[in-house]
Design a protein around this motif. Sequence first.
Motif, PDB file in Angstrom:
ATOM      1  N   GLY A 149       0.796  -1.219   0.000  1.00  5.62           N
ATOM      2  CA  GLY A 149       0.000   0.000   0.000  1.00  5.62           C
ATOM      3  C   GLY A 149       0.821   1.257   0.000  1.00  5.62           C
ATOM      4  N   GLY A 150       0.196   2.331  -0.511  1.00  2.65           N
ATOM      5  CA  GLY A 150       0.804   3.646  -0.477  1.00  2.65           C
ATOM      6  C   GLY A 150       1.985   3.813  -1.416  1.00  2.65           C
ATOM      7  N   GLY A 151       2.176   2.852  -2.301  1.00  6.90           N
ATOM      8  CA  GLY A 151       3.275   2.963  -3.247  1.00  6.90           C
ATOM      9  C   GLY A 151       4.643   2.752  -2.635  1.00  6.90           C
ATOM     10  N   ALA A 152       4.689   2.273  -1.395  1.00  5.12           N
ATOM     11  CA  ALA A 152       5.973   2.078  -0.727  1.00  5.12           C
ATOM     12  C   ALA A 152       6.719   0.904  -1.354  1.00  5.12           C
ATOM     13  CB  ALA A 152       5.761   1.821   0.762  1.00  5.12           C
ATOM     14  N   LYS A 153       8.003   1.057  -1.466  1.00  8.89           N
ATOM     15  CA  LYS A 153       8.845   0.003  -2.012  1.00  8.89           C
ATOM     16  C   LYS A 153       9.613  -0.675  -0.893  1.00  8.89           C
ATOM     17  CE  LYS A 153       9.505   2.279  -6.486  1.00  8.89           C
ATOM     18  NZ  LYS A 153      10.493   2.831  -7.438  1.00  8.89           N
ATOM     19  N   SER A 154       9.743  -1.991  -1.005  1.00  8.92           N
ATOM     20  CA  SER A 154      10.484  -2.742  -0.001  1.00  8.92           C
ATOM     21  C   SER A 154      11.963  -2.386  -0.100  1.00  8.92           C
ATOM     22  CB  SER A 154      10.277  -4.239  -0.221  1.00  8.92           C
ATOM     23  OG  SER A 154      10.981  -4.974   0.736  1.00  8.92           O
ATOM     24  N   ILE A 155      12.558  -2.063   1.042  1.00  8.48           N
ATOM     25  CA  ILE A 155      13.963  -1.666   1.094  1.00  8.48           C
ATOM     26  C   ILE A 155      14.689  -2.584   2.065  1.00  8.48           C
ATOM     27  CG2 ILE A 155      15.583   0.215   1.571  1.00  8.48           C
ATOM     28  CD1 ILE A 155      13.306   2.178   1.104  1.00  8.48           C
ATOM     29  N   SER A 156      15.801  -3.134   1.628  1.00  9.59           N
ATOM     30  CA  SER A 156      16.586  -4.011   2.495  1.00  9.59           C
ATOM     31  C   SER A 156      17.689  -3.218   3.181  1.00  9.59           C
ATOM     32  CB  SER A 156      17.214  -5.150   1.675  1.00  9.59           C
ATOM     33  OG  SER A 156      16.214  -5.978   1.126  1.00  9.59           O
ATOM     34  N   PRO A 157      17.995  -3.535   4.441  1.00 12.90           N
ATOM     35  CA  PRO A 157      19.074  -2.838   5.149  1.00 12.90           C
ATOM     36  C   PRO A 157      20.430  -3.181   4.562  1.00 12.90           C
ATOM     37  CG  PRO A 157      18.285  -4.703   6.437  1.00 12.90           C
ATOM     38  CD  PRO A 157      17.357  -4.576   5.269  1.00 12.90           C
ATOM     39  N   ASP A 158      21.410  -2.314   4.808  1.00 16.50           N
ATOM     40  CA  ASP A 158      22.775  -2.576   4.351  1.00 16.50           C
ATOM     41  C   ASP A 158      23.729  -2.485   5.542  1.00 16.50           C
ATOM     42  OD1 ASP A 158      22.950   0.118   4.880  1.00 16.50           O
ATOM     43  OD2 ASP A 158      23.545   0.718   2.863  1.00 16.50           O
ATOM     44  N   GLU A 159      25.030  -2.472   5.262  1.00 11.84           N
ATOM     45  CA  GLU A 159      26.024  -2.483   6.338  1.00 11.84           C
ATOM     46  C   GLU A 159      25.930  -1.236   7.217  1.00 11.84           C
ATOM     47  OE1 GLU A 159      29.850  -0.693   3.867  1.00 11.84           O
ATOM     48  OE2 GLU A 159      29.587  -2.865   4.023  1.00 11.84           O
ATOM     49  N   ILE A 160      25.541  -0.090   6.624  1.00 11.51           N
ATOM     50  CA  ILE A 160      25.403   1.136   7.409  1.00 11.51           C
ATOM     51  C   ILE A 160      24.248   1.003   8.389  1.00 11.51           C
ATOM     52  CG2 ILE A 160      25.062   3.623   7.314  1.00 11.51           C
ATOM     53  CD1 ILE A 160      27.681   2.678   6.094  1.00 11.51           C
ATOM     54  N   THR A 161      23.148   0.422   7.934  1.00 11.45           N
ATOM     55  CA  THR A 161      21.993   0.217   8.809  1.00 11.45           C
ATOM     56  C   THR A 161      22.398  -0.548  10.057  1.00 11.45           C
ATOM     57  OG1 THR A 161      20.763  -0.118   6.726  1.00 11.45           O
ATOM     58  CG2 THR A 161      19.545  -0.395   8.779  1.00 11.45           C
ATOM     59  N   PHE A 162      23.193  -1.594   9.864  1.00 13.49           N
ATOM     60  CA  PHE A 162      23.545  -2.453  10.995  1.00 13.49           C
ATOM     61  C   PHE A 162      24.597  -1.823  11.906  1.00 13.49           C
ATOM     62  CE2 PHE A 162      21.308  -5.733   8.620  1.00 13.49           C
ATOM     63  CZ  PHE A 162      20.675  -6.414   9.652  1.00 13.49           C
ATOM     64  N   ILE A 163      25.340  -0.841  11.413  1.00  7.38           N
ATOM     65  CA  ILE A 163      26.207  -0.095  12.326  1.00  7.38           C
ATOM     66  C   ILE A 163      25.346   0.575  13.389  1.00  7.38           C
ATOM     67  CG2 ILE A 163      27.724   1.918  12.564  1.00  7.38           C
ATOM     68  CD1 ILE A 163      28.917   1.227   9.859  1.00  7.38           C
ATOM     69  N   GLY A 164      24.256   1.213  12.938  1.00 10.04           N
ATOM     70  CA  GLY A 164      23.343   1.852  13.877  1.00 10.04           C
ATOM     71  C   GLY A 164      22.682   0.859  14.810  1.00 10.04           C
ATOM     72  N   VAL A 165      22.216  -0.248  14.258  1.00  8.76           N
ATOM     73  CA  VAL A 165      21.507  -1.248  15.054  1.00  8.76           C
ATOM     74  C   VAL A 165      22.414  -1.827  16.145  1.00  8.76           C
ATOM     75  CG1 VAL A 165      20.494  -3.566  14.957  1.00  8.76           C
ATOM     76  CG2 VAL A 165      19.858  -1.849  13.251  1.00  8.76           C
ATOM     77  N   LEU A 166      23.633  -2.207  15.776  1.00  7.67           N
ATOM     78  CA  LEU A 166      24.557  -2.794  16.756  1.00  7.67           C
ATOM     79  C   LEU A 166      25.029  -1.757  17.771  1.00  7.67           C
ATOM     80  CD1 LEU A 166      26.645  -5.074  14.363  1.00  7.67           C
ATOM     81  CD2 LEU A 166      24.805  -5.758  15.921  1.00  7.67           C
ATOM     82  N   CYS A 167      25.166  -0.517  17.332  1.00  8.15           N
ATOM     83  CA  CYS A 167      25.532   0.545  18.266  1.00  8.15           C
ATOM     84  C   CYS A 167      24.411   0.753  19.284  1.00  8.15           C
ATOM     85  CB  CYS A 167      25.793   1.841  17.511  1.00  8.15           C
ATOM     86  SG  CYS A 167      26.323   3.202  18.554  1.00  8.15           S
ATOM     87  N   ALA A 168      23.154   0.678  18.812  1.00  6.46           N
ATOM     88  CA  ALA A 168      22.016   0.815  19.727  1.00  6.46           C
ATOM     89  C   ALA A 168      22.030  -0.295  20.774  1.00  6.46           C
ATOM     90  CB  ALA A 168      20.712   0.787  18.929  1.00  6.46           C
ATOM     91  N   CYS A 169      22.326  -1.498  20.338  1.00  8.25           N
ATOM     92  CA  CYS A 169      22.384  -2.625  21.278  1.00  8.25           C
ATOM     93  C   CYS A 169      23.493  -2.419  22.307  1.00  8.25           C
ATOM     94  CB  CYS A 169      22.605  -3.934  20.517  1.00  8.25           C
ATOM     95  SG  CYS A 169      21.200  -4.430  19.490  1.00  8.25           S
ATOM     96  N   ALA A 170      24.636  -1.894  21.848  1.00  5.71           N
ATOM     97  CA  ALA A 170      25.737  -1.640  22.780  1.00  5.71           C
ATOM     98  C   ALA A 170      25.356  -0.563  23.785  1.00  5.71           C
ATOM     99  CB  ALA A 170      26.990  -1.232  21.999  1.00  5.71           C
TER     100      ALA A 170
END
Length: 446
Positions: free
Chosen positions: A241-262
């Motif tokens: 819906g809404g014309g949204a396109k599926s976007i997959s995370p990349d290595e930059i995304t996971f820098i943020g995710v792992l930093c959040a966990c830390a």
Amino acid sequence: MVKNGLVSNSYTFVPLLGSCAKMGCVESGRICHGLAVKNGVDLVLPVQNSLIHMYGCFGVVESARKAFVEMPMRDLISWNSIVDVYVRSGDLWVAHELFDAMPERNVISWNIMISGYSKSGDPGCSLKLFREMMKSGFKGSDTTMVSVLTACGRSARLREGRSVHGFIIRTLVKPNMILDTSLIDMYSKCRKVELAKWVFDKMEDKNLISWNAMILGHCIHGKPKAGLQLFAALVNQTGGGGGAKSISPDEITFIGVLCACARAAMLTEGRNYFSRMIHLYKIKPIFPHYWCMANLYAGAGLVEEAEEILRKMPEDDEDLSAESLVWANLLSSCRFQGNVALGERIAKRLIEMDPHDVSYYRLLLNVYAVAGRLEDMARVKELVKERRIGRMPGCGLVDLTEIVHKLKVGHFVAEGSEDVNTVINKCSQKSSLVTTVSMQPPLCEE
């Protein structure tokens, strides 16, 4: 064309030289230059401009300079091209002198210098040039605004960043994705993540860069759990819906995710995200991922595991250079073993070599930060202010990553604290050349 007996002219060589520049093939470029001479078109203005640009892309500064000096006449493109050559090479001193000598300028001229200072870690000069540009009657382009917003974010200048935002609103008919993403990054680095989220929520279209800017904004500069929630929203998109396109995370995304966990001391979740990154998304870990995981283990009291994950980083990985391994070893020694004196000694030695490079002060700031020496951190920031190098925001993972990949101190691998002394020896061998450069006064004072 040649085999068919057709004669080449200037219109042939301008795109040919441009293609060589894009390909990055020095030998082909020199051959085309020789053919231009053979065909008698090497002194045609567009060809000469193309030669300057091509040699600049190759990093062959002397050839670009020679082409510029030998020109019987020059236009604005000639001047912009040679200024860009020196900006690309990192010689902003000469670039600025040429910029000052230009008989005329356009928006591109200003953008080259503003962007050059921003990328070189001197946001103060970027902002000063932007103010001069506005006083000169130039409106600026999207490229200008992106460079200025980047400079505001890197120097944590919220007031000027908001002023630029207001200027964008007043002068642009319609917002665009690039500027909105730059605003998100700027507000996040200025610790105003709620304003970054306001910009993000108003965006009609978002790409992965926009999502990454907002996720890192939450994870590194804001509330870690809010960043993880945003990551979940990214990966759970259906593309329906809404014309949204599926976007997959990349290595930059996971820098943020792992930093959040830390930051949030979420060991189990961090392990799961690290595993998903590798096995589900097929993303190869790079230095920041390992550093996040090491800090995650250390925060849980698992110091040996923290050191082990850094020791096991693959040495043959092109993304994990020998320099990265050296600095990982150094900072892990400070962070996990309390060996602050070693990191302090190396950082101070680098500052002595080049007192105008803000990256070395950031390294010293990180050394003190991981050791919890708050008074020394404040002293470093005050020193940066006194020397007018530019404002330096609080240290963090992003700053650390930039430092690790910018510093080039030799090709060697550290296996223990003793081996880091090699860094000092390598630096000493360079010091005479670097000192000569660093003795030049700063181009801009802010």
